[in-house]
Each structure stands twice: as C-alpha cells, then as structure tokens.
Design a protein around this motif. Structure first.
Motif, PDB file in Angstrom:
ATOM      1  N   ALA A 196     115.407  78.108  19.801  1.00 24.49           N
ATOM      2  CA  ALA A 196     114.774  78.168  18.482  1.00 24.49           C
ATOM      3  C   ALA A 196     113.495  79.004  18.523  1.00 24.49           C
ATOM      4  N   PRO A 197     112.655  78.885  19.588  1.00 22.52           N
ATOM      5  CA  PRO A 197     111.477  79.753  19.634  1.00 22.52           C
ATOM      6  C   PRO A 197     111.822  81.248  19.640  1.00 22.52           C
ATOM      7  N   THR A 198     112.950  81.616  20.233  1.00 22.10           N
ATOM      8  CA  THR A 198     113.363  83.028  20.233  1.00 22.10           C
ATOM      9  C   THR A 198     113.702  83.477  18.815  1.00 22.10           C
ATOM     10  N   VAL A 199     114.404  82.633  18.065  1.00 24.53           N
ATOM     11  CA  VAL A 199     114.715  82.970  16.664  1.00 24.53           C
ATOM     12  C   VAL A 199     113.414  83.094  15.875  1.00 24.53           C
ATOM     13  N   SER A 200     112.492  82.201  16.125  1.00 26.06           N
ATOM     14  CA  SER A 200     111.192  82.256  15.458  1.00 26.06           C
ATOM     15  C   SER A 200     110.464  83.562  15.769  1.00 26.06           C
ATOM     16  N   LYS A 201     110.522  83.988  17.018  1.00 23.24           N
ATOM     17  CA  LYS A 201     109.887  85.254  17.416  1.00 23.24           C
ATOM     18  C   LYS A 201     110.510  86.427  16.658  1.00 23.24           C
ATOM     19  N   LYS A 215     121.267  90.660  17.973  1.00 22.96           N
ATOM     20  CA  LYS A 215     122.218  89.550  17.852  1.00 22.96           C
ATOM     21  C   LYS A 215     121.696  88.502  16.876  1.00 22.96           C
ATOM     22  N   VAL A 216     120.429  88.125  17.032  1.00 22.07           N
ATOM     23  CA  VAL A 216     119.832  87.110  16.156  1.00 22.07           C
ATOM     24  C   VAL A 216     119.767  87.634  14.721  1.00 22.07           C
ATOM     25  N   GLU A 217     119.334  88.884  14.535  1.00 14.66           N
ATOM     26  CA  GLU A 217     119.246  89.448  13.190  1.00 14.66           C
ATOM     27  C   GLU A 217     120.603  89.503  12.503  1.00 14.66           C
ATOM     28  N   GLU A 218     121.652  89.810  13.260  1.00 21.32           N
ATOM     29  CA  GLU A 218     122.999  89.839  12.685  1.00 21.32           C
ATOM     30  C   GLU A 218     123.415  88.452  12.221  1.00 21.32           C
ATOM     31  N   ILE A 219     123.149  87.445  13.019  1.00 22.03           N
ATOM     32  CA  ILE A 219     123.505  86.071  12.635  1.00 22.03           C
ATOM     33  C   ILE A 219     122.666  85.628  11.439  1.00 22.03           C
ATOM     34  N   VAL A 270     120.956  78.513  13.749  1.00 20.36           N
ATOM     35  CA  VAL A 270     121.012  79.957  14.021  1.00 20.36           C
ATOM     36  C   VAL A 270     120.836  80.192  15.518  1.00 20.36           C
ATOM     37  N   ALA A 271     119.886  79.487  16.129  1.00 23.04           N
ATOM     38  CA  ALA A 271     119.643  79.629  17.570  1.00 23.04           C
ATOM     39  C   ALA A 271     120.892  79.255  18.366  1.00 23.04           C
ATOM     40  N   ARG A 272     121.521  78.151  17.993  1.00 22.46           N
ATOM     41  CA  ARG A 272     122.740  77.712  18.687  1.00 22.46           C
ATOM     42  C   ARG A 272     123.837  78.760  18.558  1.00 22.46           C
ATOM     43  N   ALA A 273     124.006  79.312  17.349  1.00 23.16           N
ATOM     44  CA  ALA A 273     125.050  80.319  17.113  1.00 23.16           C
ATOM     45  C   ALA A 273     124.788  81.586  17.917  1.00 23.16           C
ATOM     46  N   ALA A 274     123.504  81.929  18.103  1.00 21.28           N
ATOM     47  CA  ALA A 274     123.151  83.144  18.844  1.00 21.28           C
ATOM     48  C   ALA A 274     123.107  82.901  20.347  1.00 21.28           C
ATOM     49  N   GLY A 275     123.111  81.639  20.753  1.00 23.12           N
ATOM     50  CA  GLY A 275     123.025  81.330  22.183  1.00 23.12           C
ATOM     51  C   GLY A 275     121.622  81.523  22.733  1.00 23.12           C
ATOM     52  N   VAL A 276     120.622  81.329  21.862  1.00 27.16           N
ATOM     53  CA  VAL A 276     119.225  81.472  22.278  1.00 27.16           C
ATOM     54  C   VAL A 276     118.464  80.223  21.854  1.00 27.16           C
ATOM     55  N   ALA A 291     114.028  90.870  23.740  1.00 26.95           N
ATOM     56  CA  ALA A 291     114.857  92.001  24.165  1.00 26.95           C
ATOM     57  C   ALA A 291     115.594  92.585  22.960  1.00 26.95           C
ATOM     58  N   PRO A 292     115.725  93.919  22.901  1.00 28.79           N
ATOM     59  CA  PRO A 292     116.383  94.558  21.759  1.00 28.79           C
ATOM     60  C   PRO A 292     117.789  94.017  21.474  1.00 28.79           C
ATOM     61  N   ALA A 293     118.589  93.771  22.514  1.00 27.23           N
ATOM     62  CA  ALA A 293     119.948  93.259  22.298  1.00 27.23           C
ATOM     63  C   ALA A 293     119.913  91.847  21.711  1.00 27.23           C
ATOM     64  N   THR A 294     118.987  91.030  22.194  1.00 27.11           N
ATOM     65  CA  THR A 294     118.855  89.666  21.672  1.00 27.11           C
ATOM     66  C   THR A 294     118.395  89.710  20.221  1.00 27.11           C
TER      67      THR A 294
END
Length: 82
Positions: free
Chosen positions: A25-30, A45-49, A17-23, A39-42
């Motif tokens: 893994a800790p960001t996805v975990s957050k 993006k992560v929630e959509e993926i 998921v992190a790779r697909a979002a371009g972020v 950030a709201p945009a990030t």
C-alpha cells in the motif's frame, strides 16, 4: 490478484489496488503522490491498475476553522485612533 479480479462496484481501496499490483500500500501511495522513489516498471503497473479500476482518492473532510479574519480599512499610528 489482478485488476480483472477486483470486484466491480464501489471504487477499490488503496489496499485492493496494492494487492492487485503485487506491491505494498505504501508503494501505491508513493505512485499517487508522484514520489520519484518507485521503479518505472512498478509505477507503470500501478498506474495501469489505478486507471482500469477507476480508483478515486477519498476526499478528507476538515473540521471548520475556529479562526476569524479581520480586515482594517484604515489604520493609523499606534495610540492615535480616529
């Protein structure tokens, strides 16, 4: 990698998921843990993926507890057992 590039089949891992979002893994975990320091945009993006890929948190199995609960129905003053 985008959400469309994640292979269908078993649920994706957090790293995928992190790779697909371009972020990271800790960001996805957050995002998953509802932390405010994303950030709201990030976050969007992560929630959509997460939604599109059907990501499911893995359940952790905890070992059985070695504790025993005792319940006393009647308790008297110390030293005065009936």
């Amino acid at each position: 990698m985008s959400a469309a590039e994640i292979e269908p089949g078993p649920a994706p891992t957090l790293a995928e998921v992190a790779r697909a979002a371009g972020v990271s893994a800790p960001t996805v975990s957050k995002v998953l843990n509802g932390r405010a320091d994303v950030a709201p945009a990030t976050r969007a993006k992560v929630e959509e993926i997460l939604r599109r890929t059907g990501y499911q948190r893995r359940r952790t199995v905890t070992p059985p507890s070695r504790l025993l609960d005792l319940v006393f129905h009647h308790w008297t003053a110390p030293g005065r057992w009936r």
